[in-house]
Scaffold this active site. Structure first.
Site, PDB file in Angstrom:
ATOM      1  N   ASP A  19      -0.053 -59.885 -31.878  1.00 32.65           N
ATOM      2  CA  ASP A  19       1.168 -59.699 -32.660  1.00 32.65           C
ATOM      3  C   ASP A  19       1.971 -60.994 -32.703  1.00 32.65           C
ATOM      4  OD1 ASP A  19       0.341 -57.171 -32.885  1.00 32.65           O
ATOM      5  OD2 ASP A  19       1.976 -56.240 -31.728  1.00 32.65           O
ATOM      6  N   TYR A  54       0.528 -63.372 -35.159  1.00 34.55           N
ATOM      7  CA  TYR A  54       0.842 -62.934 -36.525  1.00 34.55           C
ATOM      8  C   TYR A  54       2.291 -63.278 -36.859  1.00 34.55           C
ATOM      9  CZ  TYR A  54       1.555 -59.723 -40.449  1.00 34.55           C
ATOM     10  OH  TYR A  54       1.873 -59.175 -41.672  1.00 34.55           O
ATOM     11  N   ASP A  55       3.184 -63.005 -35.902  1.00 40.39           N
ATOM     12  CA  ASP A  55       4.605 -63.292 -36.139  1.00 40.39           C
ATOM     13  C   ASP A  55       4.840 -64.778 -36.394  1.00 40.39           C
ATOM     14  OD1 ASP A  55       5.159 -60.680 -35.832  1.00 40.39           O
ATOM     15  OD2 ASP A  55       5.919 -60.822 -33.772  1.00 40.39           O
ATOM     16  N   LEU A 114      -6.209 -30.942 -60.179  1.00 42.41           N
ATOM     17  CA  LEU A 114      -7.498 -30.302 -59.904  1.00 42.41           C
ATOM     18  C   LEU A 114      -7.433 -28.784 -59.908  1.00 42.41           C
ATOM     19  CD1 LEU A 114      -8.648 -32.518 -56.901  1.00 42.41           C
ATOM     20  CD2 LEU A 114      -9.479 -32.604 -59.242  1.00 42.41           C
ATOM     21  N   GLU A 156     -14.619 -35.775 -50.577  1.00 42.24           N
ATOM     22  CA  GLU A 156     -13.569 -36.603 -49.955  1.00 42.24           C
ATOM     23  C   GLU A 156     -12.519 -35.700 -49.319  1.00 42.24           C
ATOM     24  OE1 GLU A 156     -11.929 -38.993 -53.083  1.00 42.24           O
ATOM     25  OE2 GLU A 156     -13.900 -39.728 -53.699  1.00 42.24           O
ATOM     26  N   LYS A 197      -8.976 -34.265 -48.796  1.00 43.19           N
ATOM     27  CA  LYS A 197      -7.825 -34.138 -49.698  1.00 43.19           C
ATOM     28  C   LYS A 197      -6.578 -34.441 -48.862  1.00 43.19           C
ATOM     29  CE  LYS A 197      -5.980 -31.085 -53.269  1.00 43.19           C
ATOM     30  NZ  LYS A 197      -4.576 -31.133 -52.915  1.00 43.19           N
ATOM     31  N   ASP A 201      -2.945 -34.900 -47.696  1.00 37.40           N
ATOM     32  CA  ASP A 201      -1.750 -34.151 -48.077  1.00 37.40           C
ATOM     33  C   ASP A 201      -0.554 -35.099 -48.176  1.00 37.40           C
ATOM     34  OD1 ASP A 201      -0.225 -32.058 -48.787  1.00 37.40           O
ATOM     35  OD2 ASP A 201      -0.158 -31.103 -46.819  1.00 37.40           O
ATOM     36  N   ARG A 251       3.187 -39.720 -59.869  1.00 36.14           N
ATOM     37  CA  ARG A 251       2.449 -39.012 -60.915  1.00 36.14           C
ATOM     38  C   ARG A 251       3.373 -38.381 -61.950  1.00 36.14           C
ATOM     39  NH1 ARG A 251       0.576 -33.651 -61.453  1.00 36.14           N
ATOM     40  NH2 ARG A 251      -0.998 -33.607 -63.070  1.00 36.14           N
ATOM     41  N   TYR A 255      -8.378 -43.535 -53.890  1.00 36.77           N
ATOM     42  CA  TYR A 255      -9.642 -42.807 -54.053  1.00 36.77           C
ATOM     43  C   TYR A 255     -10.171 -42.792 -55.475  1.00 36.77           C
ATOM     44  CZ  TYR A 255      -6.055 -39.374 -55.204  1.00 36.77           C
ATOM     45  OH  TYR A 255      -4.967 -38.754 -55.742  1.00 36.77           O
ATOM     46  N   LYS A 276     -16.279 -34.290 -56.093  1.00 33.95           N
ATOM     47  CA  LYS A 276     -16.353 -35.027 -57.360  1.00 33.95           C
ATOM     48  C   LYS A 276     -17.805 -35.235 -57.753  1.00 33.95           C
ATOM     49  CE  LYS A 276     -12.151 -37.445 -56.074  1.00 33.95           C
ATOM     50  NZ  LYS A 276     -11.448 -38.700 -55.785  1.00 33.95           N
ATOM     51  N   LYS A 300      -9.828 -25.547 -51.114  1.00 34.77           N
ATOM     52  CA  LYS A 300      -8.642 -25.383 -50.269  1.00 34.77           C
ATOM     53  C   LYS A 300      -9.027 -24.645 -48.995  1.00 34.77           C
ATOM     54  CE  LYS A 300      -5.045 -26.845 -52.752  1.00 34.77           C
ATOM     55  NZ  LYS A 300      -3.856 -26.126 -52.949  1.00 34.77           N
ATOM     56  N   CYS A 331      23.602   1.794 -37.411  1.00 33.03           N
ATOM     57  CA  CYS A 331      23.626   0.351 -37.657  1.00 33.03           C
ATOM     58  C   CYS A 331      23.999  -0.386 -36.361  1.00 33.03           C
ATOM     59  CB  CYS A 331      24.653   0.031 -38.742  1.00 33.03           C
ATOM     60  SG  CYS A 331      24.933  -1.725 -38.954  1.00 33.03           S
ATOM     61  N   CYS A 376      27.687  -1.871 -36.888  1.00 33.55           N
ATOM     62  CA  CYS A 376      28.934  -1.121 -37.071  1.00 33.55           C
ATOM     63  C   CYS A 376      28.818   0.335 -36.616  1.00 33.55           C
ATOM     64  CB  CYS A 376      29.384  -1.169 -38.528  1.00 33.55           C
ATOM     65  SG  CYS A 376      28.385  -0.141 -39.609  1.00 33.55           S
ATOM     66  N   CYS A 395      22.417   0.657 -44.233  1.00 33.58           N
ATOM     67  CA  CYS A 395      23.571   1.049 -43.436  1.00 33.58           C
ATOM     68  C   CYS A 395      24.627   1.519 -44.433  1.00 33.58           C
ATOM     69  CB  CYS A 395      24.087  -0.163 -42.665  1.00 33.58           C
ATOM     70  SG  CYS A 395      25.801  -0.014 -42.186  1.00 33.58           S
ATOM     71  N   CYS A 401      31.078  -2.311 -42.698  1.00 30.68           N
ATOM     72  CA  CYS A 401      30.106  -2.923 -41.768  1.00 30.68           C
ATOM     73  C   CYS A 401      30.288  -4.439 -41.720  1.00 30.68           C
ATOM     74  CB  CYS A 401      28.685  -2.579 -42.209  1.00 30.68           C
ATOM     75  SG  CYS A 401      27.433  -3.428 -41.230  1.00 30.68           S
TER      76      CYS A 401
HETATM   77  S1  IVH Z   1      -8.849 -36.807 -57.092  1.00 31.48           S
HETATM   78  C1  IVH Z   1      -7.994 -35.334 -61.562  1.00 31.48           C
HETATM   79  N1  IVH Z   1      -9.113 -37.253 -54.551  1.00 31.48           N
HETATM   80  O1  IVH Z   1      -4.760 -33.819 -54.571  1.00 31.48           O
HETATM   81  C2  IVH Z   1      -7.406 -35.329 -60.237  1.00 31.48           C
HETATM   82  N2  IVH Z   1      -7.105 -36.210 -55.278  1.00 31.48           N
HETATM   83  O2  IVH Z   1      -4.638 -32.076 -57.674  1.00 31.48           O
HETATM   84  C3  IVH Z   1      -7.956 -36.440 -59.425  1.00 31.48           C
HETATM   85  N3  IVH Z   1      -5.503 -35.768 -53.494  1.00 31.48           N
HETATM   86  O3  IVH Z   1      -2.775 -34.764 -57.232  1.00 31.48           O
HETATM   87  C4  IVH Z   1      -7.514 -36.333 -58.046  1.00 31.48           C
HETATM   88  N4  IVH Z   1      -6.701 -36.608 -51.846  1.00 31.48           N
HETATM   89  O4  IVH Z   1      -2.573 -36.157 -55.178  1.00 31.48           O
HETATM   90  C5  IVH Z   1      -8.325 -36.747 -55.505  1.00 31.48           C
HETATM   91  N5  IVH Z   1      -9.487 -37.770 -52.321  1.00 31.48           N
HETATM   92  C6  IVH Z   1      -8.700 -37.273 -53.266  1.00 31.48           C
HETATM   93  C7  IVH Z   1      -7.429 -36.739 -52.986  1.00 31.48           C
HETATM   94  C8  IVH Z   1      -6.670 -36.204 -54.025  1.00 31.48           C
HETATM   95  C9  IVH Z   1      -5.548 -36.036 -52.177  1.00 31.48           C
HETATM   96  C10 IVH Z   1      -4.380 -35.094 -54.182  1.00 31.48           C
HETATM   97  C11 IVH Z   1      -3.908 -35.788 -55.411  1.00 31.48           C
HETATM   98  C12 IVH Z   1      -3.949 -34.764 -56.494  1.00 31.48           C
HETATM   99  C13 IVH Z   1      -4.133 -33.483 -55.758  1.00 31.48           C
HETATM  100  C14 IVH Z   1      -5.065 -32.531 -56.468  1.00 31.48           C
END
Ligand code: IVH
Length: 679
Positions: A46, A49-50, A96, A126, A128, A130, A149, A237, A301, A325, A419, A422, A437, A442
């Site tokens: 570090d 780097y600094d 999606l 991949e 997903k 959050d 978006r 991604y 995909k 999901k 109740c 009351c 009640c 009350c």
């Molecule tokens: S592909 C056409 N890949 O999940 C949609 N989405 O609706 C292309 N997300 O809004 C999305 N990880 O914010 C894709 N590896 C991943 C993702 C991913 C998270 C989110 C993205 C999207 C929502 C799905």
């Protein structure tokens, strides 16, 4: 091109050596940022780097003309913005469709094979992540724009904030002057989220509910210096376009993104067929808690990009991708007690007190049990071990009891006959699920109805929280809403922790509320089935409260939006002499009983538009979101149909989201919603 910063003095033209040194330092820092933030394999200490960073800062301070937009010193700072500019995405950023089990994934696979007329189909699976979608644009190899978006067509320009994300390259690692755009997700790691919230506790600031909300808050911060202090990270991604390169597959494009220095999730997997995808989903369903960040599913995909393109999209979702999901997280705990809550309408609702457990990111210690029938149907007893989950991942619910865990000491729950607040009778009218009640005075009902009366969409009496209201009721100063208008300074001062300053403020807030327009007064009265929307319709239709009070059921039912149930409830409310007296006393106190001037069509830009809101929004409570729509003349509905104009989708949306996609109803995310409100 070198840019001159204001206010810093220049020590003459930089020498050639200084220019070369600055370029070399930028290159070295970029290299070490990538090793540290993307690869997680730092090569220097570090302190080392600094030293590089300090030398570059010093050079740039001495010679501001050496500062380039992609210099690592430019990640921090920049003045706060008034508002975000709108960005029109070159091509819509789609979302999606969902699959919830292996069967639905196989059906997706069959659809694709049928459409492509081949059995030879491979996928990339991949995680997903959050977080929130970001779209980054690079020109000549340099980051020039970062956007949210939004509604998919238009997003917000959050370039300054995106620059603060250390793993996002300000210049492509290859040094090639490529022109491209990438899509990815900004997120916050669990550990960083916990630390962020701890710091907020220490500062007395409100906590973020989950890492996703914290990330949304950070990315949509108008002051980039605040964003820079928040631990945002990103994974990219999807290559949206690259003018100079073409790729045959998703897998190759991910490799390219990695080469260009982007953080790409290391767990993405090439899958020979849908069974390999299902195995991946199962594997990560088990292991998701081991990840440093939250995921809410798997994105599947089609590997061939040409085939993805050939398949096109249905509504807003590409046919060649799907989001699997995960099932809602379920945990077991015990029911320590079942108590009841008395609401503003007197409804007596049972509530299970649980041994506290962590589920989907928060601690749950109580869960609503709706009514007696619900408890009977699920056979929930005090002392039972139960499985709970968060419905739509937000509201906790009991899934089922585990009867094998019973010891025989469990107790069945019976609604109290009186109740708890009351002592009046609790009755359950025939054919109704809810027990009530019947106590007119009350205190629980009174407390809840006063909280409602003073709330935002109602009379909006600022500072009137539950503690103050309870204090006033306990001392007998307030027996109905009209009493609020005769409260005195001395009465306020007799409450605990009340000073003159606060009391003055509260009295002023009560005074100010007298000018609230009729629709808010009607809503504040708490007539059953009269929400903000109906109150507005009634006020618009009748103009003054007397006309409404005089209307019979038939007249009321002629108003669009007013059905039998609502009409009946209004008539019986005003038939009650007690309620009429409250209205008269409110009027005598000076509360306005006339409708606001109808806004001109120009002030009602959402007139004729119906909105449905699902999921949790980060910047609005549900009530705030609804009243924003109503204020601009729009309607809010509880269900999605062909007539719905927009579905606003927050975090963890419910089935309305899926319905909207099915019907092809336009979907707005929070940023898109804000945009529409601004129009
Ligand atoms: S592909 C056409 N890949 O999940 C949609 N989405 O609706 C292309 N997300 O809004 C999305 N990880 O914010 C894709 N590896 C991943 C993702 C991913 C998270 C989110 C993205 C999207 C929502 C799905």
């Amino acid at each position: 091109m070198a840019k001159k910063k204001d206010g810093t003095g220049s020590a003459g033209q930089p020498s050639l050596w200084e220019e070369a040194r600055a370029a070399r330092l930028r290159e070295q820092i970029r290299y070490h940022d990538h090793r540290y933030y993307v690869l997680d394999e730092p090569e220097i200490s570090d302190a080392g780097y600094d030293r590089l960073m300090r030398e570059l800062i010093q050079l740039e301070e001495e010679h501001p003309e050496l500062v380039t937009p992609d210099s690592p010193t430019q990640r921090v700072g920049g003045a706060p913005l008034e508002a975000f500019e709108t960005v029109i995405h070159p091509a819509p950023l789609l979302s999606l469709a969902n699959a919830y089990d292996a069967g639905e994934l196989r059906a997706f696979d069959r659809r694709i094979k049928k459409a492509l007329e081949t059995e030879d189909v491979q996928y990339v699976a991949e995680l997903k992540i959050d977080g929130l979608t970001i779209a980054l644009t690079y020109e000549d190899g340099v980051l020039v724009q970062g956007a949210t978006r939004g509604d998919g067509e238009r997003g917000e320009d959050v370039t300054k904030n995106v620059r603060t994300i250390k793993s996002v390259p300000l210049r492509l690692a290859s040094g090639e002057p490529l022109n491209l755009a990438v899509r990815g997700e900004a997120y916050i790691r669990r550990e960083d989220f916990a630390r962020l919230n701890e710091a907020r506790v220490a500062k007395g600031e409100p906590l973020f509910a989950n890492p996703r909300n914290a990330a949304a808050g950070a990315l949509r911060q108008l002051d980039p210096r605040v964003t820079a202090e928040r631990p945002l990270d990103a994974y990219l991604y999807g290559l949206l376009y690259c003018r100079e390169r073409r790729f045959a597959t998703q897998w190759e494009s991910l490799a390219f993104l990695k080469e260009q220095g982007f953080p790409v999730n290391p767990h993405s997997r090439f899958c020979e067929d849908i069974e390999a995808v299902i195995a991946y989903c199962d594997e990560w369903g088990e292991k998701r808690e081991e990840l440093p960040h939250e995921i809410d599913g798997i994105v599947v995909k089609l590997n061939s990009l040409a085939r993805q393109e050939a398949l096109g999209a249905t509504g807003k979702s590409p046919r060649g991708m799907i989001a699997y999901k995960f099932p809602a997280e379920q945990v077991t705990t015990t029911v320590e007690d079942i108590v009841v809550n008395v609401g503003r309408t007197g409804a007596v609702t049972p509530l299970a007190i649980l041994h506290p457990v962590e589920v989907a990111g928060s601690t749950v210690s109580r869960v609503g049990l709706h009514n007696e029938d619900y408890i009977k149907e699920k056979d929930i007893r005090i002392g039972d071990t139960v499985v709970i989950q968060k419905a739509g991942d937000v509201i906790p619910e009991v899934v089922r009891v585990i009867p094998e865990k019973r010891t025989g000491r469990e107790r069945e729950f019976a609604l109290p006959k009186h109740c708890p607040e009351c002592g009046a009778d609790v009755v359950r009218p025939e054919g109704e699920a809810a027990a009530r009640c019947v106590g007119i005075g009350c205190p629980a009902q009174l407390r809840e109805s006063l909280i409602h009366f003073a709330s935002r969409g109602a009379m909006d009496i600022e500072g009137f929280g539950p503690a103050i209201i309870s204090g006033l009721i306990e001392r007998g100063y307030v027996k109905d809403p009209a009493d609020l208008y005769s409260l005195t300074m001395d009465q306020f001062l007799s409450l605990e922790r009340m000073g003159e300053k606060l009391a003055t403020k509260l009295l002023a807030a009560i005074q100010a509320s007298k000018d609230a327009p009729l629709e808010r007064v009607l809503f504040a009265l708490g007539i059953r089935h009269v929400g903000e929307g109906v109150a507005r319709t009634l006020a618009g239709h009748f103009g003054a409260i007397d006309a409404l009070m005089a209307a019979d059921q038939e007249t009321l039912q002629q108003i669009p939006e007013v059905g039998e149930k609502i009409a009946e409830s209004i008539v019986s409310f005003f038939a009650e002499p007690q309620n009429r007296r409250v209205v008269e006393r409110l009027r005598a106190a000076g509360v306005n009983m006339k409708a606001a001037e109808q806004p001109s069509p120009g002030e009602r830009p959402l007139a004729g538009k119906t909105f449905v809101i699902t999921g949790t929004l980060s910047g609005f409570t549900r009530e705030e979101a609804e009243s924003s729509v109503l204020r601009l003349g729009g309607r809010v509905s509880g269900g999605v149909s062909q007539k719905t104009d927009y579905v606003v989708v927050g975090e963890k949306p419910g089935s309305k989201y899926d319905k909207a996609r099915e019907l092809g109803v336009p979907i707005l995310d929070e940023a898109g919603f804000v945009e529409i409100l601004k129009r």
